[in-house]
Design a protein around this motif. Structure first.
Motif, PDB file in Angstrom:
ATOM      1  N   UNK A   1       0.081  -8.367  -4.295  1.00 17.41           N
ATOM      2  CA  UNK A   1      -0.753  -7.263  -3.796  1.00 17.41           C
ATOM      3  C   UNK A   1      -0.426  -5.972  -4.538  1.00 17.41           C
ATOM      4  N   UNK A   2       0.835  -5.732  -4.825  1.00 18.04           N
ATOM      5  CA  UNK A   2       1.225  -4.556  -5.604  1.00 18.04           C
ATOM      6  C   UNK A   2       0.511  -4.548  -6.948  1.00 18.04           C
TER       7      UNK A   2
ATOM      8  N   UNK B   1      11.934 -14.747   3.273  1.00 14.55           N
ATOM      9  CA  UNK B   1      12.235 -14.360   1.892  1.00 14.55           C
ATOM     10  C   UNK B   1      11.079 -14.547   0.920  1.00 14.55           C
ATOM     11  N   UNK B   2      10.370 -15.654   1.019  1.00  8.92           N
ATOM     12  CA  UNK B   2       9.322 -15.925   0.033  1.00  8.92           C
ATOM     13  C   UNK B   2       8.063 -15.095   0.256  1.00  8.92           C
ATOM     14  N   UNK B   3       7.975 -14.375   1.362  1.00  6.14           N
ATOM     15  CA  UNK B   3       6.841 -13.471   1.578  1.00  6.14           C
ATOM     16  C   UNK B   3       6.804 -12.363   0.535  1.00  6.14           C
ATOM     17  N   UNK B   4       7.931 -12.118  -0.138  1.00  2.00           N
ATOM     18  CA  UNK B   4       7.977 -11.065  -1.150  1.00  2.00           C
ATOM     19  C   UNK B   4       6.983 -11.339  -2.272  1.00  2.00           C
TER      20      UNK B   4
ATOM     21  N   UNK C   1      12.629 -11.834 -11.700  1.00  3.20           N
ATOM     22  CA  UNK C   1      12.334 -12.380 -13.031  1.00  3.20           C
ATOM     23  C   UNK C   1      10.829 -12.401 -13.294  1.00  3.20           C
ATOM     24  N   UNK C   2      10.051 -12.766 -12.297  1.00  7.73           N
ATOM     25  CA  UNK C   2       8.604 -12.869 -12.472  1.00  7.73           C
ATOM     26  C   UNK C   2       7.931 -11.512 -12.592  1.00  7.73           C
ATOM     27  N   UNK C   3       8.377 -10.522 -11.781  1.00 10.75           N
ATOM     28  CA  UNK C   3       7.626  -9.274 -11.659  1.00 10.75           C
ATOM     29  C   UNK C   3       8.335  -8.060 -12.254  1.00 10.75           C
ATOM     30  N   UNK C   4       9.600  -8.141 -12.521  1.00  8.42           N
ATOM     31  CA  UNK C   4      10.373  -7.096 -13.187  1.00  8.42           C
ATOM     32  C   UNK C   4      10.138  -5.705 -12.581  1.00  8.42           C
TER      33      UNK C   4
ATOM     34  N   UNK D   1       0.826  -1.209   0.000  1.00  9.49           N
ATOM     35  CA  UNK D   1       0.000   0.000   0.000  1.00  9.49           C
ATOM     36  C   UNK D   1       0.857   1.254   0.000  1.00  9.49           C
ATOM     37  N   UNK D   2       1.925   1.259   0.791  1.00  8.02           N
ATOM     38  CA  UNK D   2       2.798   2.429   0.858  1.00  8.02           C
ATOM     39  C   UNK D   2       3.578   2.587  -0.442  1.00  8.02           C
ATOM     40  N   UNK D   3       4.139   1.512  -0.959  1.00  7.71           N
ATOM     41  CA  UNK D   3       4.937   1.601  -2.180  1.00  7.71           C
ATOM     42  C   UNK D   3       4.110   2.129  -3.345  1.00  7.71           C
ATOM     43  N   UNK D   4       2.908   1.597  -3.524  1.00 11.00           N
ATOM     44  CA  UNK D   4       2.062   2.034  -4.637  1.00 11.00           C
ATOM     45  C   UNK D   4       1.585   3.466  -4.433  1.00 11.00           C
ATOM     46  N   UNK D   5       1.266   3.849  -3.198  1.00 15.59           N
ATOM     47  CA  UNK D   5       0.821   5.222  -2.935  1.00 15.59           C
ATOM     48  C   UNK D   5       1.908   6.231  -3.266  1.00 15.59           C
ATOM     49  N   UNK D   6       3.152   5.920  -2.918  1.00 11.75           N
ATOM     50  CA  UNK D   6       4.256   6.842  -3.194  1.00 11.75           C
ATOM     51  C   UNK D   6       4.481   6.973  -4.696  1.00 11.75           C
ATOM     52  N   UNK D   7       4.493   5.853  -5.412  1.00 14.84           N
ATOM     53  CA  UNK D   7       4.666   5.916  -6.857  1.00 14.84           C
ATOM     54  C   UNK D   7       3.486   6.614  -7.526  1.00 14.84           C
TER      55      UNK D   7
END
Length: 356
Positions: A66-67, A57-60, A105-108, A37-43
């Motif tokens: 969600x992004x 690590x895999x929580x990313x 690789x998946x999300x670039x 939510x924070x990352x998308x709001x800032x962008x």
């Protein structure tokens, strides 16, 4: 760096981030707290939002899913096949390079921010090479806290696309004993690396447009803020923690760099030259008074069961925050933080120019 070279660096940086506005305002990849939510709001506000390192690590992957969901509802144009308009931060000392490579690789993402290596530049090079192989368009950002680190990064065969210069005022984890303040560190790095033409992002002690204007005057091509975004409505943070960020003042006196809170939380193994800046509370004062770690740990764990009451001057839980925490007075939407920082920086620089 002369004006022309600096302009070229800034132009190259923003070309990779076409939705952003000048001056560039970035949300630092604070572990867990810089969530989707924070990352998308800032962008969405014309800045650049970063996801912070996750607990596992895999929580990313869940954060990135969600992004993508949030971006579909946002105002940012995100064409199929284009880079994701957010970045991801990885702590290399305890990160999983294979998981990171798979995620990139998946999300670039448009950028990856690497920091806290256990084995210096050789470790950062390995991560850089792996992530560039995963996504050639993704830009590699490396965080440094000293001139020697900046020189090592810029002269490496795997040199980064962007260097984040973190001054000692920063919250979270930064240089421990040998850190310089942003106002001294940034211009020295800018002068030393002027021929490299690697864009520099200032971090540490910047919470508003005045700090951003100062960083730009010192040679930065953009600014990253962490502590200010802790006091955003989108931050993934406990209310007690956030309230303490708003309450705290006089950061030079009331914050301290120490591994104590890491150890109380069960986190060991950080590279020796890194430690977090934390708002002082009972855990620290009792530690200074000679209380044994086992007792401190027991009291800390009891405090963790009290919810939001675990933070504050009489609390015992970690409040990682920068030395400029006393300049953060309220919680705002991330969009408002980005816009007000950008507007105040422009106004400050215009006003100064008019009076010279």
């Amino acid at each position: 760096m002369n004006t022309h070279l600096r302009y070229e660096c800034t132009r190259a940086l923003v070309k990779c981030l076409p939705w952003t506005k000048s001056p560039l305002v970035i949300c630092a990849p604070m572990r867990v707290m810089s969530g989707p939510s924070l990352a998308v709001a800032v962008s969405s506000a014309g800045g650049l939002g970063f996801l912070g390192p996750t607990i596992k690590p895999r929580d990313v992957f869940a954060d990135l899913e969600k992004v993508n969901e949030l971006l579909r509802r946002s105002s940012i144009r995100n064409d199929p096949g284009s880079l994701l308009p957010i970045g991801i931060g990885f702590q290399t000392w305890n990160g999983d390079i294979q998981v990171a490579q798979e995620a990139v690789r998946m999300h670039r993402p448009c950028a990856v921010w690497l920091f806290a290596p256990q084995h210096g530049q050789i470790e950062l090079d390995a991560w850089t090479d792996a992530l560039r192989e995963a996504s050639s368009g993704t830009k590699i950002w490396i965080q440094v806290g000293s001139l020697s680190e900046a020189v090592d990064a810029s002269s490496s065969q795997s040199s980064p696309d962007v260097i984040v210069v973190q001054g000692a005022e920063a919250g979270g984890h930064g240089r421990d004993k040998d850190g310089q303040g942003t106002i001294a560190l940034l211009p020295e790095i800018a002068d030393t690396l002027k021929q490299s033409q690697i864009p520099l992002i200032a971090a540490g002690g910047i919470v508003d447009g005045r700090g951003a204007a100062a960083a730009l005057a010192l040679g930065a091509n953009g600014v990253a803020m962490g502590t200010r975004f802790l006091a955003s409505t989108e931050a993934r943070i406990s209310k007690g923690y956030q309230n303490e960020v708003i309450r705290a003042s006089d950061g030079g006196k009331n914050t301290v760099r120490t591994q104590l809170y890491n150890h109380l939380r069960g986190t060991f193994g950080w590279p020796v030259h890194w430690s977090p800046r934390t708002v002082i509370n009972k855990s620290w004062t009792d530690h200074q008074g000679g209380m044994q770690f086992e007792k401190l740990k027991g009291l800390h764990d009891q405090s963790a069961k009290t919810g939001d009451a675990g933070w504050g001057p009489d609390g015992r839980l970690a409040t990682y925050a920068g030395a400029a925490v006393g300049l953060v007075h309220r919680v705002d939407d991330a969009h408002a933080i980005v816009e007000s920082t950008r507007d105040q920086a422009r106004a400050t620089l215009t006003s100064l120019a008019a009076h010279l």
